[in-house]
Design a protein around this motif. Structure first.
Motif, mmCIF file in Angstrom:
data_model
loop_
_atom_site.group_PDB
_atom_site.id
_atom_site.type_symbol
_atom_site.label_atom_id
_atom_site.label_comp_id
_atom_site.label_asym_id
_atom_site.label_seq_id
_atom_site.Cartn_x
_atom_site.Cartn_y
_atom_site.Cartn_z
ATOM 1 N N MET A 41 6.442 17.027 25.402
ATOM 2 C CA MET A 41 5.174 16.541 25.930
ATOM 3 C C MET A 41 4.469 17.620 26.744
ATOM 4 O O MET A 41 3.248 17.808 26.635
ATOM 5 N N ALA A 42 5.240 18.361 27.562
ATOM 6 C CA ALA A 42 4.638 19.466 28.314
ATOM 7 C C ALA A 42 4.099 20.542 27.375
ATOM 8 O O ALA A 42 3.023 21.105 27.596
ATOM 9 N N TRP A 43 4.850 20.817 26.298
ATOM 10 C CA TRP A 43 4.406 21.814 25.325
ATOM 11 C C TRP A 43 3.107 21.377 24.645
ATOM 12 O O TRP A 43 2.179 22.169 24.483
ATOM 13 N N ASP A 44 3.025 20.105 24.223
ATOM 14 C CA ASP A 44 1.800 19.617 23.595
ATOM 15 C C ASP A 44 0.628 19.655 24.564
ATOM 16 O O ASP A 44 -0.509 19.997 24.176
ATOM 17 N N ALA A 45 0.877 19.311 25.843
ATOM 18 C CA ALA A 45 -0.193 19.388 26.834
ATOM 19 C C ALA A 45 -0.678 20.823 27.016
ATOM 20 O O ALA A 45 -1.887 21.090 27.104
ATOM 21 N N LEU A 46 0.258 21.768 27.054
ATOM 22 C CA LEU A 46 -0.134 23.178 27.174
ATOM 23 C C LEU A 46 -0.919 23.642 25.955
ATOM 24 O O LEU A 46 -1.875 24.428 26.072
ATOM 25 N N VAL A 47 -0.528 23.163 24.755
ATOM 26 C CA VAL A 47 -1.257 23.553 23.541
ATOM 27 C C VAL A 47 -2.683 23.040 23.582
ATOM 28 O O VAL A 47 -3.648 23.761 23.274
ATOM 29 N N ASP A 234 21.197 20.274 15.026
ATOM 30 C CA ASP A 234 20.556 19.171 14.306
ATOM 31 C C ASP A 234 19.940 18.171 15.276
ATOM 32 O O ASP A 234 18.849 17.637 15.035
ATOM 33 N N ALA A 235 20.648 17.916 16.385
ATOM 34 C CA ALA A 235 20.117 16.991 17.374
ATOM 35 C C ALA A 235 18.845 17.536 18.010
ATOM 36 O O ALA A 235 17.890 16.788 18.281
ATOM 37 N N LEU A 236 18.808 18.860 18.254
ATOM 38 C CA LEU A 236 17.584 19.460 18.803
ATOM 39 C C LEU A 236 16.409 19.300 17.842
ATOM 40 O O LEU A 236 15.292 18.942 18.245
ATOM 41 N N GLY A 237 16.632 19.572 16.555
ATOM 42 C CA GLY A 237 15.557 19.398 15.590
ATOM 43 C C GLY A 237 15.104 17.949 15.498
ATOM 44 O O GLY A 237 13.898 17.649 15.482
ATOM 45 N N HIS A 238 16.081 17.019 15.412
ATOM 46 C CA HIS A 238 15.734 15.602 15.332
ATOM 47 C C HIS A 238 14.982 15.154 16.582
ATOM 48 O O HIS A 238 13.959 14.447 16.506
ATOM 49 N N ALA A 239 15.487 15.577 17.747
ATOM 50 C CA ALA A 239 14.838 15.185 18.998
ATOM 51 C C ALA A 239 13.460 15.809 19.125
ATOM 52 O O ALA A 239 12.532 15.195 19.656
ATOM 53 N N TRP A 240 13.286 17.056 18.638
ATOM 54 C CA TRP A 240 11.972 17.693 18.699
ATOM 55 C C TRP A 240 10.952 16.933 17.838
ATOM 56 O O TRP A 240 9.810 16.725 18.243
ATOM 57 N N ARG A 241 11.368 16.491 16.658
ATOM 58 C CA ARG A 241 10.467 15.717 15.813
ATOM 59 C C ARG A 241 10.133 14.369 16.449
ATOM 60 O O ARG A 241 8.971 13.943 16.471
ATOM 61 N N ILE A 242 11.167 13.680 16.972
ATOM 62 C CA ILE A 242 10.908 12.391 17.619
ATOM 63 C C ILE A 242 10.024 12.577 18.847
ATOM 64 O O ILE A 242 9.099 11.790 19.105
ATOM 65 N N ALA A 243 10.291 13.647 19.631
ATOM 66 C CA ALA A 243 9.465 13.905 20.807
ATOM 67 C C ALA A 243 8.029 14.217 20.414
ATOM 68 O O ALA A 243 7.085 13.858 21.124
ATOM 69 N N GLY A 244 7.830 14.873 19.259
ATOM 70 C CA GLY A 244 6.471 15.116 18.792
ATOM 71 C C GLY A 244 5.749 13.811 18.492
ATOM 72 O O GLY A 244 4.573 13.636 18.843
ATOM 73 N N VAL A 246 6.490 10.898 19.794
ATOM 74 C CA VAL A 246 6.269 10.231 21.083
ATOM 75 C C VAL A 246 5.087 10.862 21.807
ATOM 76 O O VAL A 246 4.224 10.173 22.365
ATOM 77 N N SER A 247 5.034 12.199 21.801
ATOM 78 C CA SER A 247 3.926 12.890 22.458
ATOM 79 C C SER A 247 2.600 12.563 21.786
ATOM 80 O O SER A 247 1.576 12.377 22.455
ATOM 81 N N LEU A 248 2.596 12.468 20.436
ATOM 82 C CA LEU A 248 1.373 12.104 19.726
ATOM 83 C C LEU A 248 0.927 10.697 20.100
ATOM 84 O O LEU A 248 -0.270 10.441 20.340
ATOM 85 N N ALA A 249 1.881 9.767 20.171
ATOM 86 C CA ALA A 249 1.528 8.395 20.550
ATOM 87 C C ALA A 249 0.987 8.344 21.969
ATOM 88 O O ALA A 249 -0.014 7.673 22.253
#
Length: 355
Positions: A41-47, A234-244, A246-249
């Motif tokens: 979420m912080a990364w998306d806000a910075l982008v 794998d957990a980092l990739g899965h969590a990064w996609r889910i966090a994306g 969540v951040s989009l929502a």
């Protein structure tokens, strides 16, 4: 025809996963998801902030810098090159040609070339003299000296050296070589024995314990760490996609909230309040004021035109009272003559062609 077709590829079956993988996967994914969601979420806000800053600040600032660079640097340099450097360079080239090249060409053509021809003629004469002296004097003397030196070297150096090599040096060298071969073989046997002893000592004390440590300790621990690392990745990739997602929502929710709290009220106020008020002000104040301003402008222009005409007429009356009426210029007919005065084949006004 169907029998000739190659069989369809079967999807590769994944090997069955062990209980260790299943036991590690779920806790690791939960922990990683909890840690990654704030980061994403912080990364998306910075982008988003970076894109807004680029579009509103950096890009106009860069264009302004480019314009300033073109105005303050490029154009002065182009003008300096075009109007200062190029004319000065052409002037210097002309001066160099007149003051350096032309004198050097004249000096080469009228001084150096005749002197060179004279020196070449002298060199040719000197070379002919030296050639005759070498052929008739130095060559015979050199041949005699060389023959005498060769005879003396053969009888004083070569023959004694050959006798010394055949009867003294060769037997001594053979004896020394035989002794050296014996010593080398003895050293080879000693080194081979010591090498075998060191090989077995190293194998028993180092190699076998290292192999056992690798086989029974390091390899199982490495497999466990590899499984854990793969699951963490794998957990980092899965969590990064889910966090994306969540951040989009969250971003869409905040955008909708901002729209309904700020944008829609402002739009409603603009449509329902400001626009009618603006139309009323435009129709009741601005348009009459514009019409009045245009009428005042037309009246002012007409008054100025009338004043200019009055001044021009007054100046003409004063000039007429002081100097009288001006002479009328006679009209000068220019261009083609009239039809009556033209000369044609059927009729002419000359004396020779009158009827």
């Amino acid at each position: 025809m169907d029998l000739d077709k190659p069989p369809a590829r079967q999807p590769a079956q994944q090997p069955p996963e062990g209980c260790l993988v299943v036991a590690v996967r779920l806790p690791v994914r939960i922990v990683v998801l909890v840690l990654v969601v704030p980061v994403r979420m912080a990364w998306d806000a910075l982008v988003v902030a970076g894109r807004f800053l680029k579009d509103t600040v950096l890009r106009p600032f860069g264009r302004a810098l480019l314009w300033l660079g073109a105005v303050l640097v490029v154009r002065p340099l182009v003008g300096l090159w075009r109007y200062v450097v190029v004319p000065v360079g052409r002037a210097l080239a002309w001066l160099g040609k007149v003051l350096v090249v032309v004198p050097l060409v004249w000096c080469h053509r009228h001084l150096l070339t005749p002197v060179g021809h004279a020196l070449l003629w002298l060199a040719r004469g000197t070379g002919a003299v030296l050639t005759w002296m070498y052929a008739h004097v130095l060559a015979p003397v050199g041949v005699g000296i060389a023959t005498a030196a060769a005879w003396l070297a053969r009888h004083l150096v070569v023959v004694p050296a050959r006798w010394l090599y055949d009867w003294i040096l060769a037997p001594v060298g053979r004896a020394i070589a035989w002794c050296a071969r014996g010593v080398w073989r003895l050293l080879g046997l000693l080194v081979a024995g010591v090498g075998r002893v060191l090989y077995w000592v190293t194998r028993i004390l180092l190699v076998l314990p290292a192999v056992a440590l690798w086989r029974w300790v390091l390899a199982p621990a490495g497999r466990v760490l590899a499984v854990v690392g793969r699951e963490v990745w794998d957990a980092l990739g899965h969590a990064w996609r889910i966090a994306g997602r969540v951040s989009l929502a969250v971003g869409r929710f905040l955008a909708s909230l901002f729209r309904w709290i700020f944008v829609e009220p402002v739009r409603w106020v603009y449509r329902t309040v400001l626009t009618p008020v603006g139309h009323v002000v435009r129709d009741t104040v601005l348009r009459p004021a514009a019409e009045a301003a245009r009428a005042v402008g037309r009246a002012t222009r007409q008054a100025l035109t009338a004043a200019r005409e009055s001044v021009r007429q007054a100046r003409a009356d004063v000039r007429r009272m002081l100097f009288g009426e001006p002479r009328k210029r006679e009209a000068v007919v220019r261009g083609e003559p009239s039809r009556r005065g033209t000369r044609t084949l059927g009729g002419s006004s000359t004396a020779l062609t009158k009827d």
